[in-house]
Scaffold this motif. Structure first.
Motif, mmCIF file in Angstrom:
data_model
loop_
_atom_site.group_PDB
_atom_site.id
_atom_site.type_symbol
_atom_site.label_atom_id
_atom_site.label_comp_id
_atom_site.label_asym_id
_atom_site.label_seq_id
_atom_site.Cartn_x
_atom_site.Cartn_y
_atom_site.Cartn_z
ATOM 1 N N GLY A 245 -28.016 -49.734 -62.915
ATOM 2 C CA GLY A 245 -28.369 -49.223 -61.594
ATOM 3 C C GLY A 245 -28.335 -50.324 -60.550
ATOM 4 O O GLY A 245 -27.840 -50.123 -59.429
ATOM 5 N N LEU A 246 -28.855 -51.509 -60.908
ATOM 6 C CA LEU A 246 -28.810 -52.658 -60.002
ATOM 7 C C LEU A 246 -27.367 -53.079 -59.726
ATOM 8 O O LEU A 246 -26.999 -53.381 -58.570
ATOM 9 C CB LEU A 246 -29.589 -53.824 -60.623
ATOM 10 N N PHE A 247 -26.539 -53.077 -60.760
ATOM 11 C CA PHE A 247 -25.127 -53.431 -60.601
ATOM 12 C C PHE A 247 -24.435 -52.467 -59.636
ATOM 13 O O PHE A 247 -23.683 -52.898 -58.742
ATOM 14 C CB PHE A 247 -24.441 -53.407 -61.968
ATOM 15 N N MET A 248 -24.677 -51.163 -59.789
ATOM 16 C CA MET A 248 -24.061 -50.187 -58.898
ATOM 17 C C MET A 248 -24.534 -50.376 -57.462
ATOM 18 O O MET A 248 -23.757 -50.204 -56.514
ATOM 19 C CB MET A 248 -24.361 -48.767 -59.367
ATOM 20 N N PHE A 249 -25.794 -50.737 -57.288
ATOM 21 C CA PHE A 249 -26.315 -50.994 -55.944
ATOM 22 C C PHE A 249 -25.570 -52.152 -55.285
ATOM 23 O O PHE A 249 -25.195 -52.073 -54.107
ATOM 24 C CB PHE A 249 -27.812 -51.304 -56.020
ATOM 25 N N VAL A 250 -25.339 -53.197 -56.055
ATOM 26 C CA VAL A 250 -24.615 -54.359 -55.520
ATOM 27 C C VAL A 250 -23.163 -53.989 -55.212
ATOM 28 O O VAL A 250 -22.591 -54.443 -54.211
ATOM 29 C CB VAL A 250 -24.681 -55.535 -56.523
ATOM 30 N N VAL A 251 -22.566 -53.143 -56.045
ATOM 31 C CA VAL A 251 -21.166 -52.762 -55.855
ATOM 32 C C VAL A 251 -20.971 -51.883 -54.629
ATOM 33 O O VAL A 251 -20.042 -52.092 -53.829
ATOM 34 C CB VAL A 251 -20.630 -52.040 -57.119
#
Length: 331
Positions: A249-255
């Motif tokens: 979820g954090l990765f998708m937020f950054v992306v």
């Protein structure tokens, strides 16, 4: 017929008359954002001792906004049935009806410390509405052929709504609550998994989203952040599965953030789509940092929370502006 401009929340032409028929159902996403901010603020209070009154004020604003929108949308349903039917039957806008159910579920969590019975009643109402909408979406999914261009991030909202039953229902005292929560977790998880794959395929092989629809990309964060909250609430464990959900979820937020937070993306009601995914990620970050520990995780949780607070404040003020100047409801 609903146009792509109206889906995206594009502002109508100046000088037109106002009508409740133009009230968009996706404005209920503002309730999700405000209530989510309030719940995240409670976590910030536990972690950093921030003034709890600000978060509780956001929660009561969410309650007020929900009541006002519910009354207004009921008037739209009664007086402008064709406009309601156009939204409900639209392949994209219809998914935003689940924002009403998510709003109820989040408000149940906010209200529970004030009145246990009221919180339970609101949770029951939200659960029943969520289940009905999830069933309707699944029936439509299996019965009606859809165009690939309509496979957009808002399709995830009904599935995320189902996951929110488990997020907000873990403390319900009913003997059957655990099984309902498990049912909701199973339905929401599999729906989200299927739809995420379809949406990624559409984004990979079709034309890019119009600028006005870019904020909806933030919805891609929600299944993982909400899934983390649901999983940890049901199991009480912060294991490898919980870590995987939180970090993806954090990765998708950054992306997706560089694609969403751009000056050339026009403001519209669609911008409220960023609010609840950010609130869910903020709450997840606080809970994960509390369990795992470490200055880095606590700092990360505070940064996400600060971004959420600023985003909600800006969205709320800009929405008030278009409401007061009459732009929101112009025909």
């Amino acid at each position: 017929m609903t146009t792509s401009a109206s889906i995206a929340g594009e502002l109508p032409r100046p000088g037109a008359r106002q009508s409740i028929s133009q009230l968009p159902v996706n404005l209920f996403a503002s309730v999700m954002g405000l209530a989510g901010l309030s719940l995240a603020w409670r976590e910030a209070y536990r972690a950093f001792g921030l003034d709890l009154r600000l978060g509780e004020a956001a929660g009561w604003i969410a309650v007020s906004v929900f009541v006002i929108l519910a009354v207004a949308y009921a008037a739209k349903f009664i007086r402008h049935r064709a406009a309601f039917q156009a939204e409900y039957s639209h392949p994209v806008m219809s998914n935003f009806f689940a924002t009403i159910a998510i709003g109820l579920l989040l408000l149940s969590a906010f209200l529970s410390p004030y009145s246990t019975h009221l919180g339970q009643a609101v949770w029951l109402a939200g659960t029943l509405l969520t289940a009905a909408l999830a069933y309707a979406v699944a029936q439509r999914f299996l019965s009606v052929q859809q165009n690939a261009e309509h496979t957009l991030p808002p399709l995830l909202i009904p599935g995320v709504a189902t996951l929110d039953i488990a997020v907000t229902g873990a403390s319900m005292p009913f003997g059957w609550a655990y099984e309902v929560n498990m049912f909701a977790f199973a339905v929401g998880s599999v729906l989200a998994l299927v739809l995420v794959v379809l949406i990624f395929g559409r984004l990979r092989h079709q034309e890019p989203l119009p600028l006005a629809m870019r904020p909806s990309l933030m919805v891609l964060v929600a299944p993982f952040a909400v899934g983390f909250l649901a999983y940890t609430n049901l199991t009480g464990r912060y294991d490898m599965i919980a870590s995987m959900l939180f970090y993806f979820g954090l990765f998708m937020f950054v992306v997706v953030s560089p694609k969403v937070f751009r000056r050339d993306v026009p403001f519209g009601i669609t911008w409220w789509a960023i609010s609840f995914p950010m609130a869910a990620l903020s709450t997840a970050a606080f809970k994960y940092a509390d369990q795992v520990g470490g200055t880095g995780l606590h700092t990360l949780a505070f940064v996400i929370f600060a971004m959420l607070t600023v985003a909600i404040l800006i969205l709320f003020l800009r929405t008030l502006v278009i409401l007061i100047n009459g732009t929101l409801l112009r025909v």
